[in-house]
Design an enzyme around this catalytic site. Structure first.
Site, PDB file in Angstrom:
ATOM      1  N   GLU A  17       5.589   7.619   6.644  1.00  0.00           N
ATOM      2  CA  GLU A  17       6.593   7.453   5.581  1.00  0.00           C
ATOM      3  C   GLU A  17       7.053   8.817   5.111  1.00  0.00           C
ATOM      4  O   GLU A  17       6.326   9.800   5.231  1.00  0.00           O
ATOM      5  CB  GLU A  17       5.971   6.729   4.365  1.00  0.00           C
ATOM      6  N   ARG A  65      -5.577  -9.408  -6.886  1.00  0.00           N
ATOM      7  CA  ARG A  65      -6.682  -9.709  -7.807  1.00  0.00           C
ATOM      8  C   ARG A  65      -6.226  -9.469  -9.242  1.00  0.00           C
ATOM      9  O   ARG A  65      -5.133  -8.950  -9.470  1.00  0.00           O
ATOM     10  CB  ARG A  65      -7.848  -8.760  -7.507  1.00  0.00           C
ATOM     11  N   HIS A 110      -7.162   9.240  -7.065  1.00  0.00           N
ATOM     12  CA  HIS A 110      -6.898   7.815  -6.877  1.00  0.00           C
ATOM     13  C   HIS A 110      -7.726   6.918  -7.784  1.00  0.00           C
ATOM     14  O   HIS A 110      -7.722   5.699  -7.627  1.00  0.00           O
ATOM     15  CB  HIS A 110      -7.070   7.398  -5.410  1.00  0.00           C
ATOM     16  N   LYS A 130      -1.186  -3.004   5.102  1.00  0.00           N
ATOM     17  CA  LYS A 130       0.101  -2.473   4.645  1.00  0.00           C
ATOM     18  C   LYS A 130       1.220  -2.813   5.613  1.00  0.00           C
ATOM     19  O   LYS A 130       2.350  -3.075   5.184  1.00  0.00           O
ATOM     20  CB  LYS A 130       0.007  -0.956   4.461  1.00  0.00           C
TER      21      LYS A 130
END
Ligand code: MV4
Length: 480
Positions: free
Chosen positions: A199, A291, A234, A115
């Protein structure tokens, strides 16, 4: 390309091979011992056993798969999703062995796999990002200063994390030190990389992702968005395209941002750029998945584009056959992931034997399936049985077709997420489009499903009773 090896199993292996066959390309399947009789093995022109059931002894064996590819004179390898699909070393190994990896170059996989590296790559491209820092932090005092600046609540994220792993919400300064220490130690043990960053926490976001496609000549297009906010821990459960909240203007802006993200890492092939959309409809770049994604079919249904065909074409070095202006959104598509999991029992895997397994059929229904009646579901892999995808001219139509298709999908022997799909499609918050990533947590209670099952059982009992009484009448007629 004359021959492609698909380094995967289940529905996605079949999905990829279908397009290869359509294009006149030979297909090679690889399989583990438990998948000896699996549908993807039967579907392929050739199939090779590569090892034992655990994926680290079969589907993750890059060297072995490349050896098979060379032996069978394969031109290219399609990795599907999961397994080796985002493994930069495998992509490179393919190329050094003279085999085309159907996907981006290893450099792009590497950048987007981190990230922090991703944030760094897109820095000069003016991509909106959540307020926060773009480098790893270990100093707690420094972290406190940053947190105060951006304001609580904040989110600590692991640079190497994915799918929500290693994330921690911190509501106030007093919790920051302990949470940060935990995040670092978790990231170190889970990913071998303890880099974490901070963040601003976006409290009620929607998860919207943009499909992109790039060729080796510098052309990049986007194929609009997918709304993936209906997720549980998730794990996406229901996806749709288009999103009911994007305006044409916002869609164009997010599409342009996604194209820039792809350009920032010299992307080639199919990719997905993930964004958060906050309640004021500000969007922020989160990460890029390098992907073909599970939920790609909803994009195919609204654009009429075969994404696997494009992947193969750009992997062969062809120029993208479509331009941005050729694309438009037609209708609406929904996807339900059908897992062998029990929605009444905390979605515990319900692996076992498929006593009954009948798929729904009809226009506007697509099932990307990897299973057959009579099969055992292996415990070694992801328990997704299929993806049930429906299409409609309008969102309402797609939802009604989904409800009908779920009713015509017959599974016995294992519990599935089909009834959960019904719950979602009937829920007011989903139908109105007023939902965010907290939809499942906020609205789902197994008791509502139980009540539905109970009501259905009562109706079934009443029908049976009515029939019984009618049969009795008929039987007695001769006596009257
Ligand atoms: C966030 C967030 C709120 N604020 N970042 C979760 C997985 C990873 N891709 C990023 N995730 C999030 N990042 C900030 N600054 C909320 C999430 C998040 C989430 C994102 C997409 C889909 C589902 C989610 C569920 C919980 C949290």
């Amino acid at each position: 390309m004359k021959k492609i090896l698909v380094a995967n199993r289940g529905e996605i292996a079949i999905r990829v091979m279908k397009t290869a066959k359509k294009m006149g390309i030979q297909t090679v399947a690889v399989y583990s011992t438990v998948d000896r009789n699996a549908p993807h093995v039967k579907f392929a022109d050739e199939a090779v056993l590569i090892g034992e059931a655990p994926s680290n002894q079969s589907y993750l064996l890059g060297d072995k798969i490349i050896a098979v590819a060379k032996e069978l004179k394969v031109d290219a390898i399609h990795p599907g999703y999961g397994f080796l699909s985002e493994n930069a070393d495998f992509a490179e190994l393919c190329e050094t062995n003279g085999i085309t990896f159907i996907g981006p170059k290893s450099k792009a996989i590497k950048i987007m796999g981190s990230k922090l590296a991703a944030k760094d790559a897109v820095k000069e491209y003016n991509i909106p990002m959540v307020p926060g820092i773009d480098e790893a932090i270990t100093d707690v005092e420094k972290a406190k200063g940053i947190a105060k600046e951006i304001g609580f609540p904040i989110l600590i994220k692991a640079s190497a994390g994915g799918g929500g792993k290693g994330m921690r919400v911190v509501d106030s300064e007093k919790d920051l030190e302990s949470q940060m220490m935990r995040a670092i130690s978790e990231a170190t043990s889970a990913f071998g990389d303890g880099s974490v960053f901070i963040e601003k926490y976006v409290a009620s976001p929607r998860h919207i992702e943009i499909q992109v496609m790039a060729d080796t000549h510098g052309n990049v297009i986007h194929l609009f968005e997918r709304e993936c906010s209906v997720q549980r821990r998730h794990q996406k459960v229901v996806e749709e395209a288009p999103s009911s909240v994007l305006t044409p203007d916002l869609r164009a802006k997010m599409g342009e941002a996604a194209v820039k993200v792809a350009k920032s890492c010299d992307y080639v092939g199919a990719g997905t750029v993930e964004f958060l959309l906050d309640e004021q409809h500000n969007f922020y770049f989160l990460e890029m998945n390098t992907r073909l994604q599970v939920e790609h079919p909803v994009t195919e249904l609204i654009t009429g584009v075969d994404l696997v065909e494009l992947q193969i074409k750009v992997a062969q070095g062809e120029v993208l056959p479509i331009k941005q202006d050729d694309l438009s959104i037609k209708g609406h598509a929904l996807e339900l992931r059908v897992y062998a999991e029990d929605p009444l029992n905390d979605f515990l895997p319900s692996v076992g034997h498929l006593d009954t397994y009948q798929l729904p059929e009809g226009s506007n229904i697509r099932v990307d399936n990897g299973f057959e009646e009579g099969m055992d579901i292996p415990i070694y892999y992801d328990p997704m049985l299929s993806k049930l995808i429906t299409y409609g001219t309008t969102r309402e139509e797609a939802i009604e077709t989904m409800l009908e298709a779920i009713n015509n999908y017959h599974v016995t022997g294992v519990a599935t997420t089909l009834p959960f799909g019904t719950f979602v499609c009937k829920h007011e918050a989903f139908r109105s489009g007023e939902f965010d990533t907290h939809f499942v947590k906020k609205h789902y209670d197994p008791k509502t499903l139980e009540a539905e099952f109970q009501a259905e059982a009562e109706i079934a009992a009443m029908i049976a009773l009515k029939q019984y009484l009618e049969d009795q009448k008929l039987l007695r007629l001769p006596n009257l």
